[in-house]
Structures are given as structure tokens and as C-alpha cells.
Write an enzyme that holds these catalytic residues in place. Structure first.
Site, PDB file in Angstrom:
ATOM      1  N   HIS A  24       0.859  -1.114   0.143  1.00 14.59           N
ATOM      2  CA  HIS A  24       0.010  -0.081  -0.072  1.00 14.59           C
ATOM      3  C   HIS A  24       0.812   1.252  -0.119  1.00 14.59           C
ATOM      4  O   HIS A  24       1.765   1.609   1.284  1.00 14.59           O
ATOM      5  CB  HIS A  24      -0.755  -0.073   1.054  1.00 14.59           C
ATOM      6  CG  HIS A  24      -2.109   0.699   1.159  1.00 14.59           C
ATOM      7  ND1 HIS A  24      -3.198   0.526   0.348  1.00 14.59           N
ATOM      8  CD2 HIS A  24      -2.484   1.957   1.826  1.00 14.59           C
ATOM      9  CE1 HIS A  24      -4.288   1.598   0.474  1.00 14.59           C
ATOM     10  NE2 HIS A  24      -3.782   2.112   1.530  1.00 14.59           N
ATOM     11  N   LYS A 169     -10.114   6.617  -3.256  1.00  8.89           N
ATOM     12  CA  LYS A 169      -9.189   7.669  -3.101  1.00  8.89           C
ATOM     13  C   LYS A 169      -7.794   7.061  -3.420  1.00  8.89           C
ATOM     14  O   LYS A 169      -7.489   6.025  -3.269  1.00  8.89           O
ATOM     15  CB  LYS A 169      -9.159   7.666  -1.541  1.00  8.89           C
ATOM     16  CG  LYS A 169      -7.997   8.474  -0.635  1.00  8.89           C
ATOM     17  CD  LYS A 169      -8.369   8.453   0.621  1.00  8.89           C
ATOM     18  CE  LYS A 169      -6.993   8.345   1.727  1.00  8.89           C
ATOM     19  NZ  LYS A 169      -7.532   9.026   2.903  1.00  8.89           N
ATOM     20  N   LYS A 171      -3.681   7.458  -3.578  1.00  5.76           N
ATOM     21  CA  LYS A 171      -2.526   8.158  -2.972  1.00  5.76           C
ATOM     22  C   LYS A 171      -1.590   8.479  -3.854  1.00  5.76           C
ATOM     23  O   LYS A 171      -1.144   7.788  -4.833  1.00  5.76           O
ATOM     24  CB  LYS A 171      -2.002   6.863  -2.284  1.00  5.76           C
ATOM     25  CG  LYS A 171      -3.043   6.403  -1.196  1.00  5.76           C
ATOM     26  CD  LYS A 171      -3.196   7.380   0.194  1.00  5.76           C
ATOM     27  CE  LYS A 171      -3.205   7.152   1.387  1.00  5.76           C
ATOM     28  NZ  LYS A 171      -3.474   8.141   2.406  1.00  5.76           N
ATOM     29  N   ASP A 200      -5.186  11.766  -1.950  1.00  5.81           N
ATOM     30  CA  ASP A 200      -4.734  12.100  -0.729  1.00  5.81           C
ATOM     31  C   ASP A 200      -3.146  12.132  -1.036  1.00  5.81           C
ATOM     32  O   ASP A 200      -2.602  11.601  -1.547  1.00  5.81           O
ATOM     33  CB  ASP A 200      -4.883  10.689   0.210  1.00  5.81           C
ATOM     34  CG  ASP A 200      -4.417  11.480   1.671  1.00  5.81           C
ATOM     35  OD1 ASP A 200      -3.950  12.553   1.842  1.00  5.81           O
ATOM     36  OD2 ASP A 200      -4.674  10.380   2.544  1.00  5.81           O
ATOM     37  N   GLU A 226      -6.971  15.668  -0.487  1.00  9.95           N
ATOM     38  CA  GLU A 226      -6.862  15.606   0.842  1.00  9.95           C
ATOM     39  C   GLU A 226      -5.508  15.965   1.156  1.00  9.95           C
ATOM     40  O   GLU A 226      -4.640  15.721   0.594  1.00  9.95           O
ATOM     41  CB  GLU A 226      -7.296  14.096   1.405  1.00  9.95           C
ATOM     42  CG  GLU A 226      -6.961  13.750   2.785  1.00  9.95           C
ATOM     43  CD  GLU A 226      -7.263  12.452   3.151  1.00  9.95           C
ATOM     44  OE1 GLU A 226      -8.058  11.733   2.133  1.00  9.95           O
ATOM     45  OE2 GLU A 226      -6.741  11.868   4.219  1.00  9.95           O
ATOM     46  N   ASP A 251      -6.415  16.406   6.825  1.00  9.56           N
ATOM     47  CA  ASP A 251      -6.212  15.133   7.546  1.00  9.56           C
ATOM     48  C   ASP A 251      -5.041  15.351   8.571  1.00  9.56           C
ATOM     49  O   ASP A 251      -5.393  15.689   9.729  1.00  9.56           O
ATOM     50  CB  ASP A 251      -6.109  14.182   6.708  1.00  9.56           C
ATOM     51  CG  ASP A 251      -6.016  12.782   7.026  1.00  9.56           C
ATOM     52  OD1 ASP A 251      -6.075  12.549   8.197  1.00  9.56           O
ATOM     53  OD2 ASP A 251      -5.365  11.904   6.519  1.00  9.56           O
ATOM     54  N   LYS A 275     -10.765  11.136  12.624  1.00  7.63           N
ATOM     55  CA  LYS A 275     -10.037   9.806  13.105  1.00  7.63           C
ATOM     56  C   LYS A 275      -9.972   9.833  14.652  1.00  7.63           C
ATOM     57  O   LYS A 275      -9.355  10.757  15.074  1.00  7.63           O
ATOM     58  CB  LYS A 275      -8.595   9.952  12.485  1.00  7.63           C
ATOM     59  CG  LYS A 275      -8.567   9.962  10.936  1.00  7.63           C
ATOM     60  CD  LYS A 275      -7.291   9.941  10.184  1.00  7.63           C
ATOM     61  CE  LYS A 275      -7.247   9.656   8.715  1.00  7.63           C
ATOM     62  NZ  LYS A 275      -6.257   9.504   8.313  1.00  7.63           N
ATOM     63  N   GLU A 329     -13.869   5.977   5.113  1.00  8.95           N
ATOM     64  CA  GLU A 329     -13.301   5.074   4.498  1.00  8.95           C
ATOM     65  C   GLU A 329     -12.560   4.043   5.287  1.00  8.95           C
ATOM     66  O   GLU A 329     -11.553   3.572   5.540  1.00  8.95           O
ATOM     67  CB  GLU A 329     -11.812   5.968   3.984  1.00  8.95           C
ATOM     68  CG  GLU A 329     -11.012   6.619   5.313  1.00  8.95           C
ATOM     69  CD  GLU A 329      -9.938   7.588   4.946  1.00  8.95           C
ATOM     70  OE1 GLU A 329      -9.561   7.571   3.696  1.00  8.95           O
ATOM     71  OE2 GLU A 329      -9.204   7.692   5.728  1.00  8.95           O
TER      72      GLU A 329
HETATM   73  C1  MUC Z   1      -4.608   8.698   5.263  1.00  9.02           C
HETATM   74  O1  MUC Z   1      -3.574   9.419   5.225  1.00  9.02           O
HETATM   75  O2  MUC Z   1      -5.628   9.154   5.099  1.00  9.02           O
HETATM   76  C2  MUC Z   1      -6.382   6.315   5.083  1.00  9.02           C
HETATM   77  C3  MUC Z   1      -6.628   5.606   3.933  1.00  9.02           C
HETATM   78  C4  MUC Z   1      -5.277   4.996   3.583  1.00  9.02           C
HETATM   79  O3  MUC Z   1      -5.425   4.512   2.344  1.00  9.02           O
HETATM   80  O4  MUC Z   1      -4.510   5.657   4.074  1.00  9.02           O
HETATM   81  C5  MUC Z   1      -4.988   6.493   5.222  1.00  9.02           C
HETATM   82  C6  MUC Z   1      -4.259   7.456   5.743  1.00  9.02           C
HETATM   83 MG    MG Z   2      -4.926  11.224   4.783  1.00  9.96          MG
END
Ligand code: MUC
Ligand code: MG
Length: 375
Positions: A24, A169, A171, A200, A226, A251, A275, A329
């Protein structure tokens, strides 16, 4: 003083290493597995509460690591709590407030375990201890983070097909910005109106890069951006919020309830990620939700990629809220190939279903816990 019949007898913090279904990739770290800290609080009435404190990538995401969380629970939280009345959450958490600075992840595990114990004691789900649920399930987004555009598209297609997720989402932030933008746009093109696509950036861009990139993302149908820049650049967040065509979500900017207040006051983001780990528990996160509601800020139910315990603890808090405009999420357990509870959480029809069982509604599987815990 007479010992309460619900006095706390012991705290046990257990580090658990679990494999993930695939790597991941986040801007700051690539996860090859996930490490949970499970907390067991045993009480004189025979009730045991369970909690979880989980972060991402050791110290690469936040100020606490699994190792520091365990040491701090064992050495600093336990002496404060042993002998206290487990059924008085206000007294227990205020006692911690007086002595402990920060450490919201460890705090969250404690608050969760006390809520779980109290729920089991009274025969009520944690959501009911928190004032009552207004729904039984939550829509759950999935993170596409294999690092490969075509793999991510195939993964999204599969999730749509099996009706597990229709919010994705992505990354980004680790790669070169134009490559990242092309990756996002390709995925949005492939999925079209069948899915909500969000990104994000995990603080990876500077303000100059973000100024342009947020425009490109917004103009290409990305619904939410994000944490594009550092949590430390507050005035930059305010400026970016004014110029971005797509809404910005805070976040990492929220490391405590007070951060949420300051962001709201400064007008730094129209959406907050909630969170439990970053506010200090399921009750603490609802204080951030109240600040957001008062300020007209939209809510999103976030995750630190917790296992089943932290995920359901979060869900019990989120189902008490009037509105989660950006859904959640809470997919952490689905990223793991193994679980340490007897009945894993139920995901069906794009939703996580929250059981109406006492406490969080989970039982630790002792055999699996023994197998995956660190010696
Ligand atoms: C984050 O930064 O949001 C939440 C979902 C994901 O894939 O990573 C996290 C952390
Ligand atoms: Mg995040």
C-alpha cells in the site's frame, strides 16, 4: 477509599503484525504489512474492554509509533488508571488529561477499551453509550494504492462489480507531479460517473505545486483533495482553499481537537477527516465533529488503517452523527489477509454494517492473537 467493584485491575498492550493483501503506497511510506497495538483493560467485575491504537509506517505518519504507544501505555497510562473506576469515563479521561500531553493514539485505545467495557457491562453497543445511533451502516471508500495505473483501474472495476466500493481515494505525492496527475486523470476517465474519485497527497506538495495541481484535479472531475500541503503551512492552506476548484480536506492538519478549532477559525478547509486516533478516542472525535458542524465544515469518517477493533470503534462514533457528507474510508480490515477477532466486520452493498451487540461488538480470537502477536 473503598475499591469500586468496577475498578480497573490491569492494562495489557499487545503489538500485532498482520500481512496485507498487497503493498500500500503512500507519499511517505510503502506498507508491506500493518502493525496494530491492541489494548486489553481488565476490570474487577470480570469485564474486559478492548481498544486499538494503530498508525501507519512506524514514525513516518505521526508522532507515535507502535513501540512508543506500547511503552507509554505500559509505563505512563497504566499507573494512572489501575484502581480507578472503569465505569466513569469522564473521571478516567480527565485524570489522563491532567498528566499526559499529546499521545492521542494511546489515549484513543484507552477511551475505546473503556467504552467497550462499559457497553459490555450495561449490555449496550458503544453507539448507544455515545448517545444513540442514527443509522446502522456507513458507506466505505477504498484506496487505490498499488502504485500502478492499470492495476488500480482493474481493482476499482472489481470493487464496483462486487458492489463493495464506489468511492475511490488515490494516494499520490510520492511521484513527479505531472505523472501523478496523469495517473489520477486516467483513472477518473476509466471510471467516469460510476465512481467518486478523490486524492490524498499526504502533505507531499509545496504551495506553489499545489496551486496548479489542485486546479488541474478540480477541472478533471476529482471530487476531493486531501491534505495537499504540510500541516505546518496553515496560511498556505487558507490561500489554497480560496483558489482550489475542488474542496480541500484536512487530515494531518488535525492532530488534536484544538487543531480542528484553529483550522475552522482560520477557514483552512471545508472538509475535515475524523479519526479517533488523532483526537484521542471515539468520544474525543465527536468533539471535533461538533466544531466542524458549528463551522459548516463537511465531515468524512477517516481511518489510520486500523484492524477490526479500531475500525468498528470509529464506526460506532460515526453512526451517531447527523451527516457524513463525504462518507467514510473504514476499510482497514479489508486490507489485511488475517484478522484477530472471531467475527470480522460485515461489508455489503458498499457499506460497513455495525452490529447491535454490547460494546464494540467484537471478541478477540485468542489463538490468532497468540499467533500474530510479537513475543
Ligand atoms: C491517510 O492519510 O488518510 C487512510 C486511507 C489510506 O489508504 O491511508 C490512510 C491514511
Ligand atoms: Mg489522509
Amino acid at each position: 477509599i473503598e475499591m469500586s467493584h468496577t475498578a480497573i485491575e490491569s492494562l495489557e498492550a499487545i503489538i500485532v503484525d498482520l500481512p496485507t493483501i498487497r503493498p500500500h503506497k503512500l507519499a511517505m511510506h510503502t506498507m508491506q504489512n500493518q502493525t496494530l497495538v491492541i489494548l486489553r483493560i481488565r476490570c474487577a467485575d470480570g469485564i474486559e474492554g478492548i481498544g486499538e491504537a494503530t498508525t501507519i509506517g512506524g514514525l513516518s505518519y505521526g508522532n507515535e509509533s507502535p513501540d512508543s504507544i506500547k511503552v507509554n501505555l505500559d509505563r505512563h497510562f497504566a499507573p494512572l488508571l489501575v484502581g480507578q473506576d472503569a465505569s466513569n469515563l469522564n473521571a478516567c479521561m480527565q485524570r489522563i488529561d491532567r498528566v499526559v500531553k499529546g499521545n492521542t493514539f494511546a489515549r484513543s485505545a484507552v477511551e475505546t477499551a473503556l467504552l467497550d467495557a462499559q457497553g459490555k457491562r450495561l449490555g449496550l453497543p458503544v453507539s448507544e453509550i455515545l448517545g444513540g445511533r442514527v443509522r446502522d451502516s456507513l458507506e466505505v471508500a477504498w484506496t487505490l494504492a498499488s502504485g500502478d495505473t492499470s492495476k488500480d483501474i482493474a481493482e476499482a472495476e472489481h470493487m464496483l462489480e462486487v458492489r463493495r466500493h464506489r468511492i475511490f481515494k488515490l494516494k499520490i505525492g510520492a511521484g513527479e507531479v505531472n505523472r501523478d496527475l496523469a495517473h489520477v486523470i486516467a483513472i477518473k476517465k476509466a471510471l467516469g460517473d460510476r465512481a467518486s474519485v478523490r486524492v490524498d497527497v499526504n502533505q507531499a506538495w509545496d504551495e506553489g505545486v499545489a496551486l496548479r495541481a489542485c486546479r488541474v484535479l478540480g477541472d478533471n472531475g476529482i471530487d476531493l483533495i486531501e491534505q495537499p500541503i504540510s500541516r505546518n503551512n496553515r496560511s498556505g492552506q487558507v490561500r489554497l482553499n480560496l483558489s482550489s476548484p475542488a474542496p480541500i480536506m484536512a487530515d494531518e492538519s488535525i492532530e488534536c481537537v484544538e487543531d480542528a478549532f484553529n483550522l475552522a477559525r482560520d477557514g483552512a478547509a471545508p472538509v475535515f477527516a475524523l479519526k479517533i486516533a488523532k483526537n484521542g478516542g471515539p468520544r474525543a472525535v465527536l468533539r471535533t465533529a461538533s466544531i466542524a458542524e458549528a463551522a459548516g465544515i463537511g465531515l468524512y469518517g477517516g481511518t489510520m488503517l486500523e484492524g477490526s477493533v479500531g475500525t468498528l470503534a470509529s464506526a460506532h462514533a460515526f453512526i451517531t452523527l447527523n451527516k457524513l457528507a463525504w462518507d467514510t474510508e473504514l476499510f482497514g480490515p479489508l486490507l489485511l489477509t488475517e484478522d484477530i477477532v472471531t467475527e470480522p466486520p460485515v461489508y455489503r452493498d458498499f457499506q460497513l454494517h455495525v452490529p447491535r451487540l454490547p460494546g464494540i461488538g467484537l471478541t478477540l480470537d485468542e489463538e490468532r492473537l497468540a499467533r500474530f502477536r510479537r513475543p
